[in-house]
Design a protein around this motif. Sequence first.
Motif, short mmCIF file in Angstrom:
data_model
loop_
_atom_site.label_atom_id
_atom_site.label_comp_id
_atom_site.label_asym_id
_atom_site.label_seq_id
_atom_site.Cartn_x
_atom_site.Cartn_y
_atom_site.Cartn_z
N TRP A 139 41.94 51.68 39.08
CA TRP A 139 42.86 51.93 40.18
C TRP A 139 43.81 52.99 39.78
N GLU A 142 47.06 51.45 44.67
CA GLU A 142 46.30 50.68 45.76
C GLU A 142 44.89 51.51 45.66
N ARG A 143 44.68 52.86 44.89
CA ARG A 143 43.45 53.40 45.31
C ARG A 143 42.55 53.34 44.24
N LEU A 169 34.63 61.40 50.36
CA LEU A 169 35.05 59.92 50.62
C LEU A 169 34.80 59.43 51.79
N SER A 170 34.37 60.20 52.81
CA SER A 170 34.13 59.63 54.17
C SER A 170 32.81 58.65 54.11
N LYS A 173 33.95 54.85 53.95
CA LYS A 173 34.09 54.36 55.37
C LYS A 173 33.26 53.36 55.91
N ASP A 182 40.56 46.39 52.60
CA ASP A 182 41.94 47.01 52.88
C ASP A 182 42.58 47.83 51.76
N LYS A 183 41.64 48.42 50.93
CA LYS A 183 42.21 49.14 49.85
C LYS A 183 41.42 50.72 50.00
N GLU A 184 42.11 51.78 49.54
CA GLU A 184 41.33 52.99 49.76
C GLU A 184 40.75 53.40 48.61
N VAL A 185 39.99 54.30 48.80
CA VAL A 185 39.20 54.96 47.70
C VAL A 185 39.62 56.35 47.26
N THR A 186 39.87 56.80 46.18
CA THR A 186 40.32 58.13 45.91
C THR A 186 39.68 59.04 44.94
N LYS A 190 42.20 64.50 44.48
CA LYS A 190 43.38 64.08 45.12
C LYS A 190 44.43 63.77 44.55
#
Length: 234
Positions: A139, A142-143, A169-170, A173, A182-186, A190
């Motif tokens: 990580w 938080e990504r 990254l879409s 989703k 509730d956590k993002e992917v990066t 980016k």
Amino acid sequence: MRIPRSLEVWKMGTVNYLDALKLQEKLVADRKTRKIADTVLSLQHPPTYTLGKRRTDHNLLIPESELKMIGAELCYTQRGGDITFHGPHQAILYPIISLRDIGIGARNYVEKLELTMIELASLYGVRACAGQKGETGVWVGERKIGAIGVRISYGITSHGLAFNIDPDLSYFKHIVPCGIADKEVTSLRKETDSLLPTEEVIQEQLISCFARLFGYSNLIWKEKGLIFSDNGEN
């Protein structure tokens, strides 16, 4: 005097997920009978969602019938971990290695896979870390930038890690990545201000980090054409 350990590195290019799965199964069988040395597959996949042995289908957020519309497919595996996505512009490593020969256990193995991706990120000024309890992978804050899902059979590993260089990254989703809501992917693209080299260079850097952390001093590189020629395939 310590005996140098060798690692065969198979540079596969883009490989269909199920083809890679069958290849891993064959290589695991060959490694168990010592027909081959420790080997790592370096590759990418077309857009593919994969589920682990826990079969957490509820973490796929769109009907399976709609996957073809977004150019993706769904595959079931026997690896650990939850649902994840594999696609172009990821650096994927599938190690087929003997943990018994190396002398490490499953937990240490996963920790070293995490460190492999953490070290790669650090080359580009990105501070990554292992997840908190219950958060697999690597990580940046938080990504999530890197996923891990492994299988170990009689001390022989398969599956492995996927590091996001610059994927679309879409696709993430449409799932709850690794079952963590509730956590993002990066991605490396980016998170860094650095100008990135070619993806082939980044994949080779990832392999170098892996080899160093696992104590392989002799890397034997094989290109895709040579691999299939050696294995009697067209």
